[in-house]
Design a protein around this motif. Structure first.
Motif, PDB file in Angstrom:
ATOM      1  N   SER A   1       0.862  -1.177   0.004  1.00 50.69           N
ATOM      2  CA  SER A   1       0.129   0.100  -0.120  1.00 50.69           C
ATOM      3  C   SER A   1       0.860   1.268  -0.069  1.00 50.69           C
ATOM      4  CB  SER A   1      -0.860   0.125   1.292  1.00 50.69           C
ATOM      5  OG  SER A   1      -1.655   1.168   1.311  1.00 50.69           O
ATOM      6  N   ASP A   2       0.412   2.480  -0.674  1.00 50.41           N
ATOM      7  CA  ASP A   2       1.226   3.654  -0.389  1.00 50.41           C
ATOM      8  C   ASP A   2       0.879   4.438   0.526  1.00 50.41           C
ATOM      9  OD1 ASP A   2       2.872   5.508  -2.280  1.00 50.41           O
ATOM     10  OD2 ASP A   2       1.079   6.921  -2.005  1.00 50.41           O
ATOM     11  N   GLN A   3      -0.059   3.676   1.562  1.00 57.15           N
ATOM     12  CA  GLN A   3      -0.419   4.422   2.790  1.00 57.15           C
ATOM     13  C   GLN A   3       0.183   3.736   3.945  1.00 57.15           C
ATOM     14  OE1 GLN A   3      -1.704   7.329   2.485  1.00 57.15           O
ATOM     15  NE2 GLN A   3      -2.257   6.961   0.286  1.00 57.15           N
ATOM     16  N   LEU A   4       0.542   4.621   5.050  1.00 61.53           N
ATOM     17  CA  LEU A   4       1.018   4.044   6.261  1.00 61.53           C
ATOM     18  C   LEU A   4       0.065   3.156   7.090  1.00 61.53           C
ATOM     19  CD1 LEU A   4       2.976   6.070   8.715  1.00 61.53           C
ATOM     20  CD2 LEU A   4       1.194   4.640   9.744  1.00 61.53           C
ATOM     21  N   GLN A   5       0.573   2.066   7.379  1.00 60.85           N
ATOM     22  CA  GLN A   5       0.001   1.035   8.054  1.00 60.85           C
ATOM     23  C   GLN A   5       0.364   0.829   9.572  1.00 60.85           C
ATOM     24  OE1 GLN A   5       0.386  -2.082   5.293  1.00 60.85           O
ATOM     25  NE2 GLN A   5      -1.699  -1.419   4.030  1.00 60.85           N
ATOM     26  N   SER A   6      -0.340   0.622  10.488  1.00 65.09           N
ATOM     27  CA  SER A   6       0.357   0.574  12.002  1.00 65.09           C
ATOM     28  C   SER A   6      -0.753  -0.489  12.796  1.00 65.09           C
ATOM     29  CB  SER A   6       0.303   1.963  12.540  1.00 65.09           C
ATOM     30  OG  SER A   6       0.849   1.719  13.992  1.00 65.09           O
ATOM     31  N   SER A   7      -0.143  -0.694  13.865  1.00 63.32           N
ATOM     32  CA  SER A   7      -0.945  -1.554  14.885  1.00 63.32           C
ATOM     33  C   SER A   7      -1.427  -2.867  14.592  1.00 63.32           C
ATOM     34  CB  SER A   7      -1.907  -0.616  15.397  1.00 63.32           C
ATOM     35  OG  SER A   7      -1.505   0.893  16.102  1.00 63.32           O
ATOM     36  N   PRO A   8      -0.625  -3.607  13.953  1.00 62.31           N
ATOM     37  CA  PRO A   8      -1.114  -5.079  13.757  1.00 62.31           C
ATOM     38  C   PRO A   8      -1.417  -6.008  14.899  1.00 62.31           C
ATOM     39  CG  PRO A   8       1.528  -4.959  13.392  1.00 62.31           C
ATOM     40  CD  PRO A   8       0.684  -3.871  13.710  1.00 62.31           C
ATOM     41  N   ALA A   9      -2.560  -6.651  14.526  1.00 64.26           N
ATOM     42  CA  ALA A   9      -3.198  -7.747  15.799  1.00 64.26           C
ATOM     43  C   ALA A   9      -3.616  -8.938  15.261  1.00 64.26           C
ATOM     44  CB  ALA A   9      -4.361  -6.771  16.635  1.00 64.26           C
ATOM     45  N   TRP A  10      -2.938  -9.866  15.604  1.00 66.05           N
ATOM     46  CA  TRP A  10      -3.273 -11.101  14.964  1.00 66.05           C
ATOM     47  C   TRP A  10      -4.364 -11.825  15.559  1.00 66.05           C
ATOM     48  CZ3 TRP A  10       1.767 -13.721  12.516  1.00 66.05           C
ATOM     49  CH2 TRP A  10       1.444 -14.342  11.413  1.00 66.05           C
ATOM     50  N   SER A  11      -5.236 -12.286  15.121  1.00 64.23           N
ATOM     51  CA  SER A  11      -6.706 -13.049  15.479  1.00 64.23           C
ATOM     52  C   SER A  11      -6.090 -14.384  16.155  1.00 64.23           C
ATOM     53  CB  SER A  11      -7.596 -13.379  14.619  1.00 64.23           C
ATOM     54  OG  SER A  11      -7.086 -14.206  13.551  1.00 64.23           O
ATOM     55  N   PRO A  12      -6.795 -14.708  17.083  1.00 66.10           N
ATOM     56  CA  PRO A  12      -6.569 -15.892  18.028  1.00 66.10           C
ATOM     57  C   PRO A  12      -6.450 -17.239  17.197  1.00 66.10           C
ATOM     58  CG  PRO A  12      -7.811 -14.328  19.308  1.00 66.10           C
ATOM     59  CD  PRO A  12      -7.996 -14.123  17.909  1.00 66.10           C
ATOM     60  N   ASP A  13      -7.533 -17.173  15.989  1.00 69.87           N
ATOM     61  CA  ASP A  13      -7.592 -18.264  15.354  1.00 69.87           C
ATOM     62  C   ASP A  13      -6.757 -18.449  14.091  1.00 69.87           C
ATOM     63  OD1 ASP A  13      -8.692 -16.493  13.413  1.00 69.87           O
ATOM     64  OD2 ASP A  13     -10.653 -17.447  13.504  1.00 69.87           O
ATOM     65  N   GLY A  14      -5.715 -17.416  13.842  1.00 68.47           N
ATOM     66  CA  GLY A  14      -4.484 -17.168  13.059  1.00 68.47           C
ATOM     67  C   GLY A  14      -5.317 -16.846  11.700  1.00 68.47           C
ATOM     68  N   LYS A  15      -6.423 -16.519  11.407  1.00 63.64           N
ATOM     69  CA  LYS A  15      -6.935 -16.501  10.119  1.00 63.64           C
ATOM     70  C   LYS A  15      -6.666 -14.969   9.643  1.00 63.64           C
ATOM     71  CE  LYS A  15     -10.437 -20.035  10.430  1.00 63.64           C
ATOM     72  NZ  LYS A  15     -11.855 -20.300  10.316  1.00 63.64           N
ATOM     73  N   TRP A  16      -6.634 -13.867  10.506  1.00 63.63           N
ATOM     74  CA  TRP A  16      -6.567 -12.504  10.117  1.00 63.63           C
ATOM     75  C   TRP A  16      -5.511 -11.916  10.858  1.00 63.63           C
ATOM     76  CZ3 TRP A  16      -9.205 -11.230   5.602  1.00 63.63           C
ATOM     77  CH2 TRP A  16     -10.270 -11.945   5.438  1.00 63.63           C
ATOM     78  N   ILE A  17      -5.166 -10.714  10.316  1.00 62.73           N
ATOM     79  CA  ILE A  17      -4.341  -9.675  10.914  1.00 62.73           C
ATOM     80  C   ILE A  17      -5.033  -8.413  10.872  1.00 62.73           C
ATOM     81  CG2 ILE A  17      -2.295  -8.590  11.265  1.00 62.73           C
ATOM     82  CD1 ILE A  17      -0.727 -10.909  10.242  1.00 62.73           C
ATOM     83  N   ALA A  18      -5.546  -7.816  12.051  1.00 56.56           N
ATOM     84  CA  ALA A  18      -5.987  -6.373  11.928  1.00 56.56           C
ATOM     85  C   ALA A  18      -4.892  -5.610  12.109  1.00 56.56           C
ATOM     86  CB  ALA A  18      -6.894  -6.233  12.897  1.00 56.56           C
ATOM     87  N   TYR A  19      -5.326  -4.312  11.574  1.00 60.22           N
ATOM     88  CA  TYR A  19      -4.296  -3.084  11.441  1.00 60.22           C
ATOM     89  C   TYR A  19      -5.102  -1.862  11.084  1.00 60.22           C
ATOM     90  CZ  TYR A  19      -4.195  -3.489   6.349  1.00 60.22           C
ATOM     91  OH  TYR A  19      -4.425  -3.456   5.214  1.00 60.22           O
ATOM     92  N   GLN A  20      -4.636  -0.900  11.265  1.00 65.57           N
ATOM     93  CA  GLN A  20      -5.154   0.655  10.914  1.00 65.57           C
ATOM     94  C   GLN A  20      -4.036   1.184   9.769  1.00 65.57           C
ATOM     95  OE1 GLN A  20      -4.598   2.034  14.876  1.00 65.57           O
ATOM     96  NE2 GLN A  20      -3.285   3.905  14.051  1.00 65.57           N
ATOM     97  N   SER A  21      -4.858   2.086   8.967  1.00 66.27           N
ATOM     98  CA  SER A  21      -4.164   2.932   7.833  1.00 66.27           C
ATOM     99  C   SER A  21      -5.019   4.231   7.831  1.00 66.27           C
ATOM    100  CB  SER A  21      -4.205   1.842   6.581  1.00 66.27           C
ATOM    101  OG  SER A  21      -3.383   2.466   5.525  1.00 66.27           O
TER     102      SER A  21
END
Length: 687
Positions: free
Chosen positions: A127-147
């Motif tokens: 992405s051309d945009q800044l991403q931050s604060s990754p959080a991996w889901s307990p089931d391992g399927k997703w990583i949440a983050y902010q942009s």
């Protein structure tokens, strides 16, 4: 940086959203349904101070340049230094085999994956945009983050699949900021902080990833307060969070029942004291928190939820910050910032013994998303930084007591041995009320001949601290032959409540005098030409740089204010509402204190400036709008002064894109070399 404690991330802190410290300990706020169960907090007897103060130089004559026959003078170019990688906030995979983290290796702050044992990292998001604060889901399927969008800090929360790279925007609210996502233990819900663009109050919401519905945990928070740092109980029934007042001097911890949205105050107290939540014990009975209520310094304690009884784990006169519980609940982590160096401690709750981890010295912080520990508690992820190399992720193995490095940020041609380790120095404030701590970088082989140049580098905030970490531009300057002083003026964090609050209703007053006292001190080293001293800083440091060149014009040979504000009236009118509330709380009423506002607005004293200036700003900056910089440029040009400037239209409060970082700091470097020429030195060994 311009930073009230409750504007996230890092408020007006002048830095790209990269390092694990991007969210300051001052993150707290209130909810709509408060039930006070007890009127007082019961505390246990505290222990005595245990951490020794480091040795600091108080006599400027003791400052000596270190001889180094191997150093390559003027070999550290801006291009090389800013191509070293920046490694930011990480998160463990549930199985402990991988780590997701933010890095600008591609020139943008995107998410990357790396094996926990080390290895070649793989880029996950593009992405051309800044991403931050990754959080991996307990089931391992997703990583949440902010942009956000070009640094405007109107964050959306996204999900990315670590297997396929599929990205989903789950909030998609262009005029609302959602940030700091954290997963419920069952992996169904995301709790996060939310603030409309026109609001000053952060609330806490929960997003149901199955039903795609949003539930409000807090609503109707007053505009001079805000809620932050939601932490789930292990059964998913409760969320603990912090509420902070805009002034930044008072905060509380609350617990909210997720099913009903009812919040209960856990830390009732009298007077202004700060309490912030860190973690909840695995059994859900205790909250780990950080507070300055015991002795005026941040310390760590445990709070029994049922009785409100507090047990203090530390009682030091340094900045002690809580971490988290180990998965078995038998240990907690905390970090101790002792005059700019930070160590990680493991505290045994059964024995009451705290042990410093045997890890590299420097600035260390436990990190990892939900926890710095792996789910089995066998390993601990931490961020290690120091003055001679960029920050990297390391893993500590509890059983062996050994660490291994996971990421590697240095690039070829940039050698740690060419970097300068600073002196820790202490000097008296001009009014005699305080001892000011500072880091002083002295180039290798600098002659004590009264011919050298210096830069005073002012941190932002003001509620922040210059710590003993890697600073690309400072190392460039030292390699070019500049002495660099980085002072922690009154208002800085790390030195207790009284010192941190010493500039309230006096912004640009005593703190500026503390900076000028540092200039007095370094002049006495015998190394400097007093006519070759420049001042620079970002955000609030940019403001103090402007105050310096207007209120003490004869001191400076040049000034470099970066993303500054210069006019309290227009700043309050145009800045983010959170900062507006903070400024009103810390400077007072605009009408009643009009004389103070006028006196502390450097735009009113442009005619006093004698030094040439270079100003840099971000076009999307919500904290110090570009119009603040433009005011200065227009005023100086009108009177025929020397000024140059650059506004990066696709940046915010600080510069995230590598090409902009390189362009910006090349401009600074060229400007300083033209106006504040370092001594012509071959940097060979001198007597």
């Amino acid at each position: 940086m311009r930073a009230p404690a409750n504007l996230k991330p890092s408020a007006r802190i002048f830095s790209v959203i990269l390092t694990p410290k991007l969210l300051t300990p001052m993150r707290t706020f209130v909810s709509f349904a408060i039930v006070i169960l007890m009127s007082t907090v019961v505390t246990e007897t505290v222990v005595a101070q245990t951490l020794a103060a480091p040795m600091a130089i108080t006599d400027p004559k003791q400052i000596a340049s270190k001889p180094n026959a191997q150093v390559e003078p003027r070999s550290l170019t801006i291009e090389k230094l800013y191509m070293t990688r920046q490694v930011g906030r990480p998160t463990w995979s549930p199985d402990g085999k991988s780590i997701a983290f933010v890095s600008n290796m591609s020139g943008r702050n995107n998410l990357w994956l790396v094996p926990a044992e080390g290895g070649w990292p793989v880029q996950l998001t593009v992405s051309d945009q800044l991403q931050s604060s990754p959080a991996w889901s307990p089931d391992g399927k997703w990583i949440a983050y902010q942009s956000d969008y070009d640094g405007d800090e109107l964050w959306d929360i996204f999900l990315v699949s670590p297997k396929t790279g599929k990205v989903v925007n789950v909030t998609s609210t262009r005029e609302i900021a959602e940030m700091d996502p954290t997963w419920s233990p069952d992996g169904r819900y995301l709790a996060y902080e939310v603030k409309p663009k026109t609001s000053a109050a952060y609330e806490i919401d929960i997003y149901d990833t199955l039903m795609h519905e949003v539930k409000h945990i807090t609503t109707g928070t007053p505009q001079d307060k805000g809620n932050s740092n939601p932490v789930w109980s292990k059964d998913g029934k409760y969320i603990v969070y912090t509420q902070e007042q805009a002034k930044g001097t008072d905060s509380n911890v609350f617990i909210a029942e997720v099913a009903t949205g009812t919040s209960t105050l856990l830390t009732p107290h009298e007077g202004e004291q700060r309490y912030s939540n860190d973690d909840i014990s695995p059994d859900g009975k205790r909250v780990l928190f950080t507070s300055n209520s015991a002795n005026g310094y941040d310390n760590v304690g445990l709070l029994e939820i049922a009785t409100r009884k507090i047990s203090w784990l530390t009682h030091d006169k340094w900045e002690i910050l809580g971490g988290e519980f180990s998965p078995d609940g038998k240990h907690i982590t905390f970090s101790a910032n002792v005059d700019g160096n930070e160590e990680i401690y493991l505290h045994d709750l059964a024995t009451g013994k705290s042990t410093a981890l045997p890890i590299p010295k420097g600035v260390n912080e436990p990190v990892g998303g939900r926890s710095a520990f792996t789910n089995d508690g066998s390993r601990l992820l931490y961020y290690h930084n120091g003055p001679t190399a960029p920050g990297d992720l390391w893993v500590y193995t509890v059983a062996t007591g050994k660490s291994h490095q996971v990421t590697h940020s240095l690039v070829a041609g940039v050698r740690s041995e060419d970097m300068v380790e600073p002196y820790l120095v202490h000097y008296p404030s001009r009014d005699g009320k305080w001892t000011i701590s500072a880091l002083l970088y002295v180039p290798f082989n600098m002659a004590r001949n009264g011919q050298n140049a210096a830069i005073v580098y002012i941190h932002g905030g003001p509620t922040a601290q210059t710590v003993n970490s890697f600073n690309r531009f400072i190392q460039y300057a030292a390699n070019q032959g500049y002495m660099v002083l980085a002072p922690n003026y009154r208002g800085s964090t790390g030195y207790g409540r009284e010192f941190q609050q010493a500039n309230l209703f006096d912004m640009g007053g005593g703190d500026l005098q503390d900076v000028l006292a540092g200039v007095d001190w370094i002049k006495q080293t015998g190394h400097l030409d007093p006519k070759k001293i420049a001042v620079m800083g970002g955000s609030y440091g940019g403001y103090l740089s402007m105050m310096a060149v207007t209120k003490a014009p004869d001191v400076w040979a040049a000034g470099v204010p970066i993303v500054p504000f210069v006019n309290w009236f227009t700043e309050i009118q145009n800045e983010d509402p959170v900062l507006q509330q903070s400024d009103l709380a810390t400077m007072g009423d605009v009408v009643k204190n009009k004389a103070l506002y006028e006196d502390r607005s450097p735009i009113n004293f442009i005619d006093q400036i004698k030094a040439p200036l270079l100003l840099l700003a971000g076009g999307h900056d919500p904290r110090c709008p570009k119009s603040e910089t433009q005011q200065v440029v227009d005023a100086i040009k009108k009177r025929g002064g020397t000024v140059d400037y650059k506004i990066y239209e696709n940046e915010g409060h600080g510069f995230a894109r590598v090409e902009n970082q390189i362009d910006a700091y090349k401009r600074v470097a060229d400007f300083l070399l033209a106006h504040v020429v370092p001594a012509d030195c071959s940097c060979m060994l001198t007597e």
